[in-house]
Every structure is written in C-alpha cells, then in structure tokens.
Design an enzyme around this catalytic site. Structure first.
Site, PDB file in Angstrom:
ATOM      1  N   HIS A   1     -77.108  51.596  30.237  1.00 48.00           N
ATOM      2  CA  HIS A   1     -77.010  52.713  30.595  1.00 48.00           C
ATOM      3  C   HIS A   1     -76.835  53.436  32.020  1.00 48.00           C
ATOM      4  O   HIS A   1     -77.090  54.875  32.025  1.00 48.00           O
ATOM      5  CB  HIS A   1     -78.397  52.918  29.881  1.00 48.00           C
ATOM      6  CG  HIS A   1     -78.346  53.108  28.578  1.00 48.00           C
ATOM      7  ND1 HIS A   1     -77.283  53.375  27.326  1.00 48.00           N
ATOM      8  CD2 HIS A   1     -78.913  52.846  27.281  1.00 48.00           C
ATOM      9  CE1 HIS A   1     -78.042  52.924  26.526  1.00 48.00           C
ATOM     10  NE2 HIS A   1     -78.812  52.301  26.306  1.00 48.00           N
TER      11      HIS A   1
ATOM     12  N   ARG B   1     -69.921  60.917  24.580  1.00 48.08           N
ATOM     13  CA  ARG B   1     -69.794  62.220  22.663  1.00 48.08           C
ATOM     14  C   ARG B   1     -70.132  62.996  23.161  1.00 48.08           C
ATOM     15  O   ARG B   1     -71.220  63.620  24.385  1.00 48.08           O
ATOM     16  CB  ARG B   1     -70.981  60.769  22.237  1.00 48.08           C
ATOM     17  CG  ARG B   1     -70.946  61.677  20.828  1.00 48.08           C
ATOM     18  CD  ARG B   1     -72.314  61.038  20.144  1.00 48.08           C
ATOM     19  NE  ARG B   1     -72.330  60.988  18.092  1.00 48.08           N
ATOM     20  CZ  ARG B   1     -73.101  59.972  17.391  1.00 48.08           C
ATOM     21  NH1 ARG B   1     -74.313  60.247  18.221  1.00 48.08           N
ATOM     22  NH2 ARG B   1     -73.425  60.345  16.569  1.00 48.08           N
TER      23      ARG B   1
ATOM     24  N   SER C   1     -79.188  62.962  17.636  1.00 49.32           N
ATOM     25  CA  SER C   1     -78.893  61.751  17.718  1.00 49.32           C
ATOM     26  C   SER C   1     -80.106  61.245  18.350  1.00 49.32           C
ATOM     27  O   SER C   1     -81.555  60.322  18.114  1.00 49.32           O
ATOM     28  CB  SER C   1     -78.306  60.863  17.893  1.00 49.32           C
ATOM     29  OG  SER C   1     -78.497  58.940  18.058  1.00 49.32           O
TER      30      SER C   1
ATOM     31  N   TYR D   1     -66.662  58.905  21.706  1.00 52.73           N
ATOM     32  CA  TYR D   1     -67.033  58.643  20.231  1.00 52.73           C
ATOM     33  C   TYR D   1     -66.205  59.653  19.009  1.00 52.73           C
ATOM     34  O   TYR D   1     -65.186  58.891  18.174  1.00 52.73           O
ATOM     35  CB  TYR D   1     -68.083  59.598  19.936  1.00 52.73           C
ATOM     36  CG  TYR D   1     -68.999  59.326  19.334  1.00 52.73           C
ATOM     37  CD1 TYR D   1     -70.005  57.709  18.413  1.00 52.73           C
ATOM     38  CD2 TYR D   1     -68.979  60.262  17.870  1.00 52.73           C
ATOM     39  CE1 TYR D   1     -70.851  57.532  17.521  1.00 52.73           C
ATOM     40  CE2 TYR D   1     -69.771  59.823  16.280  1.00 52.73           C
ATOM     41  CZ  TYR D   1     -70.508  58.629  16.039  1.00 52.73           C
ATOM     42  OH  TYR D   1     -70.678  58.372  14.890  1.00 52.73           O
TER      43      TYR D   1
ATOM     44  N   ARG E   1     -77.864  55.748  11.575  1.00 56.87           N
ATOM     45  CA  ARG E   1     -78.591  56.660  11.490  1.00 56.87           C
ATOM     46  C   ARG E   1     -77.451  57.271  10.533  1.00 56.87           C
ATOM     47  O   ARG E   1     -77.328  57.878   9.001  1.00 56.87           O
ATOM     48  CB  ARG E   1     -79.425  57.345  12.300  1.00 56.87           C
ATOM     49  CG  ARG E   1     -80.430  58.795  11.832  1.00 56.87           C
ATOM     50  CD  ARG E   1     -80.285  59.457  13.075  1.00 56.87           C
ATOM     51  NE  ARG E   1     -79.219  60.085  13.853  1.00 56.87           N
ATOM     52  CZ  ARG E   1     -79.138  61.834  13.521  1.00 56.87           C
ATOM     53  NH1 ARG E   1     -79.838  62.386  12.339  1.00 56.87           N
ATOM     54  NH2 ARG E   1     -78.569  62.130  14.048  1.00 56.87           N
ATOM     55  N   LYS E   2     -76.448  58.535  10.816  1.00 56.61           N
ATOM     56  CA  LYS E   2     -75.563  58.794  10.149  1.00 56.61           C
ATOM     57  C   LYS E   2     -74.337  58.332  10.548  1.00 56.61           C
ATOM     58  O   LYS E   2     -73.501  58.593   9.897  1.00 56.61           O
ATOM     59  CB  LYS E   2     -75.649  60.488  10.627  1.00 56.61           C
ATOM     60  CG  LYS E   2     -76.397  61.543   9.362  1.00 56.61           C
ATOM     61  CD  LYS E   2     -76.692  62.439   9.147  1.00 56.61           C
ATOM     62  CE  LYS E   2     -77.379  63.561   8.113  1.00 56.61           C
ATOM     63  NZ  LYS E   2     -77.301  64.736   8.176  1.00 56.61           N
ATOM     64  N   GLY E   3     -73.638  58.207  11.738  1.00 57.54           N
ATOM     65  CA  GLY E   3     -72.929  58.209  12.470  1.00 57.54           C
ATOM     66  C   GLY E   3     -72.102  58.653  12.261  1.00 57.54           C
ATOM     67  O   GLY E   3     -70.525  58.968  11.655  1.00 57.54           O
TER      68      GLY E   3
HETATM   69  P1  A3P Z   1     -76.185  59.122  14.376  1.00 59.03           P
HETATM   70  O1  A3P Z   1     -77.634  58.981  15.103  1.00 59.03           O
HETATM   71  O2  A3P Z   1     -75.596  60.706  15.135  1.00 59.03           O
HETATM   72  O3  A3P Z   1     -75.782  58.297  13.342  1.00 59.03           O
HETATM   73  P2  A3P Z   1     -75.514  54.188  20.617  1.00 59.03           P
HETATM   74  O4  A3P Z   1     -75.322  52.715  19.777  1.00 59.03           O
HETATM   75  O5  A3P Z   1     -75.237  54.379  21.859  1.00 59.03           O
HETATM   76  O6  A3P Z   1     -77.052  53.712  20.397  1.00 59.03           O
HETATM   77  O7  A3P Z   1     -75.525  55.002  20.012  1.00 59.03           O
HETATM   78  C1  A3P Z   1     -75.991  54.980  18.594  1.00 59.03           C
HETATM   79  C2  A3P Z   1     -75.441  56.324  17.473  1.00 59.03           C
HETATM   80  O8  A3P Z   1     -74.066  55.918  17.218  1.00 59.03           O
HETATM   81  C3  A3P Z   1     -75.505  57.044  16.218  1.00 59.03           C
HETATM   82  O9  A3P Z   1     -75.377  57.954  16.341  1.00 59.03           O
HETATM   83  C4  A3P Z   1     -75.493  56.008  15.641  1.00 59.03           C
HETATM   84  O10 A3P Z   1     -75.366  56.176  13.693  1.00 59.03           O
HETATM   85  C5  A3P Z   1     -73.765  55.519  15.933  1.00 59.03           C
HETATM   86  N1  A3P Z   1     -73.321  54.583  15.319  1.00 59.03           N
HETATM   87  C6  A3P Z   1     -73.319  53.710  15.136  1.00 59.03           C
HETATM   88  N2  A3P Z   1     -72.291  52.493  14.882  1.00 59.03           N
HETATM   89  C7  A3P Z   1     -71.465  53.606  14.304  1.00 59.03           C
HETATM   90  C8  A3P Z   1     -70.123  53.443  13.805  1.00 59.03           C
HETATM   91  N3  A3P Z   1     -69.553  52.381  13.040  1.00 59.03           N
HETATM   92  N4  A3P Z   1     -69.192  53.868  13.408  1.00 59.03           N
HETATM   93  C9  A3P Z   1     -69.896  55.425  13.294  1.00 59.03           C
HETATM   94  N5  A3P Z   1     -71.102  55.538  14.417  1.00 59.03           N
HETATM   95  C10 A3P Z   1     -71.854  54.974  14.962  1.00 59.03           C
END
Ligand code: A3P
Length: 285
Positions: A94, A116, A124, A179, A245-247
């Site tokens: 990061h 994103r 998120s 994203y 969480r929601k994706g």
């Molecule tokens: P949300 O909190 O909006 O659901 P990171 O991996 O950088 O920590 O990002 C996490 C975010 O990516 C979360 O968003 C998570 O749900 C989403 N995410 C992880 N895997 C995913 C997938 N296969 N498709 C879509 N979103 C995904």
C-alpha cells in the site's frame, strides 16, 4: 478516532499514518530491499480490490509465483524473509510511489496499480475500521468521512496516494487497473493483465480464472480457510473474513448525504485538477 487506541495502533512515518504492524525500523530500511527483475508488485490504496486482484494474479501465474505478505508488513526481519524466497515473488504493497524501495524502480519491476471510485473506497474503509481490531475505533460514518477527506486515515490521503502513482502511469512497467472495469468485464481485464505480464492463457483458462475470482467463490473459500497470520495480502489485517463485505459498485450512495457528496466532489475536483485519470475514477456521480 479515540486517542488512547490510536496511540497503540497507529504511528506516523514521513507524515503518513501506518499501523504499528509496520515497524518504523522496517519502514526506515525499505530502501535496502533487494528487488529482483522478475518481481511483480500489486499496488493499491486499502479497500480498492487488492485481494481480488491478488486472486486473479495468482491464478494467472498458476503455481509459478509466491504471493508474499506486503513489503511494509512486520518488522525488520521481513526483508530477510523475502530475500530467502527462491521462487518468483508477487509482492503486495500500500506504499505510495515515493516510499517504494528504489530498487523496484531501478530494476523496472512490473507493477500493477488497482484503483476504485474513492467514494466506495471510503465506505469500504469505514466498515473495515469498524470491524478490524488493528484499526482505531470510529464513532460514526460522519466522523470517518471527515478523517478520510483530510487523509487522516491509514496510508494517508487517497488523493495523494493516487496522484503519486498516476505520475508514473505511462511508465512501461506500470499497469493501471480500475475496480469498476473488473466488475464490468473481468475476462477483458484478465486478458489485459496476461498481455502485460507476457503470460500465455487460453480462453478456457480465462473463464476458469474469472470463476475462481468471483466475489461469492472468494468469500466462501475464505470461510472454509483457517487464517494464517503470516499469510496476509493487506498490512492492516490477517483476517480475510473481514474483506468480503459487499463487493459492489456504488455503495457510497447508501452512506453519503447530499452535503457530504458535495464536499467530496469539491475536494476531489480541487485535488485532482491536474489528474488525467480523474474522469475514469468517478462513476455514477
Ligand atoms: P466492499 O467493502 O465495498 O465490499 P481490498 O482487498 O483492497 O481490501 O478491498 C476490499 C474490497 O474489495 C471490499 O469492498 C471487498 O468486498 C471487495 N472485493 C473483494 N473481492 C472481490 C471480488 N471477487 N469481487 C468484487 N469485489 C471484491
């Protein structure tokens, strides 16, 4: 942020808040890191789809790569640990561009930056702060929104992070991904990544990779797995159950008030006025 926990959980390095899971000694020694020409970096601001892209990349490489934990995670022994790996390394981080160990830049290692809509990233990250014991306590969305806009959150300002990388977006060894594009057409993005990494993949492989990388597949795999504290893609947690969480695209609409949206856009327009990519970032204004 409650100040007592903040002191234990967060410390500053070069003006940017890091969790204490990244030791200052390690952060100070990053430039001593021995990069290899075939290292691939997976770069993101937190909550931008890091784990998702990690899944796509490890599937693309099949068994030919080791996904390490982030370069800035842990203490000084981290550098030696990474040094000992004999296989090709896929290294998440990061860090903003200016903090990245110079050896990665000199050796022109391939780097993939995933970004994103920062409004969705903010939402998120708010949930992540609430659920993640490694991050300070947050009282409300309203309080978090202000901290996010000021850049007073882990990894600092989203705007500064993005801009530090965008400055290098035309470097041949850097690929920028969004994203929202992955949500829209994952097979297309997987093809784009395979070209960038000079990997040969068939249409069947691509279908297979997309299936394995779907939100539901990843969430259910994680529920079955036991968390290994050393096997972490994000320096902020080892608990992958907090990630899925929601994706979704556009969840910010369920959180932002109209006034917050105006304030966000004002800051966005001001901070991003020189950004060529700003327009690709904000969906569904
Ligand atoms: P949300 O909190 O909006 O659901 P990171 O991996 O950088 O920590 O990002 C996490 C975010 O990516 C979360 O968003 C998570 O749900 C989403 N995410 C992880 N895997 C995913 C997938 N296969 N498709 C879509 N979103 C995904």
């Amino acid at each position: 942020m409650s100040s007592s926990s903040e002191e234990e959980l967060i410390h500053m390095f070069k003006g940017i808040p890091f969790t204490t899971r990244s030791s200052l000694e390690l952060l100070n020694s990053l430039d001593a890191f021995d990069a290899r020409e075939d290292d691939v970096l997976l770069v993101s601001y937190p909550k931008s789809g890091t784990h998702w892209l990690a899944r796509v990349l490890t599937s693309l490489f099949s068994a030919q790569v080791t996904l390490t934990s982030p370069i800035e995670f842990g203490d000084i022994s981290r550098l030696e640990e990474l040094n000992q790996l004999s296989s090709k390394r896929l290294i998440p981080t990061h860090l903003d561009y200016n903090m990245l160990p110079t050896n990665f830049k000199n050796k022109k290692c391939k780097m993939i930056y995933i970004s994103r809509n920062p409004k969705d990233t903010a939402v998120s990250m708010f949930h992540y702060y609430r659920d993640n014991p490694n991050l300070p306590t947050i009282d409300s969305w309203t309080a978090f929104f202000d901290l996010f806009l000021k850049g007073d959150v882990v990894c600092g300002s989203w705007f500064d992070h993005f801009l530090s990388w965008e400055e290098h977006a035309n470097d041949k060894n850097i690929l920028f991904l969004f994203y929202e594009d992955m949500k829209k057409d994952l097979p297309k993005i997987v093809k784009k990544i395979s070209l960038f990494l000079s990997l040969n993949v068939s249409e069947n492989d691509i279908q297979d990779i997309c299936k394995k990388s779907s939100f539901s597949a990843m969430k259910s795999d994680t529920e079955k797995e036991n968390s290994d504290p050393h096997n972490t893609v994000c320096a902020l947690t080892s608990n992958k159950k907090l990630i899925f969480r929601k994706g979704a695209v556009g969840d910010w609409k369920n959180h932002f008030t109209p006034k917050q949206n105006r304030r966000f856009e004002e800051t966005f327009n001001e901070k991003m006025k020189l950004s060529k990519m700003a327009k690709s970032l904000i969906y569904e204004f």
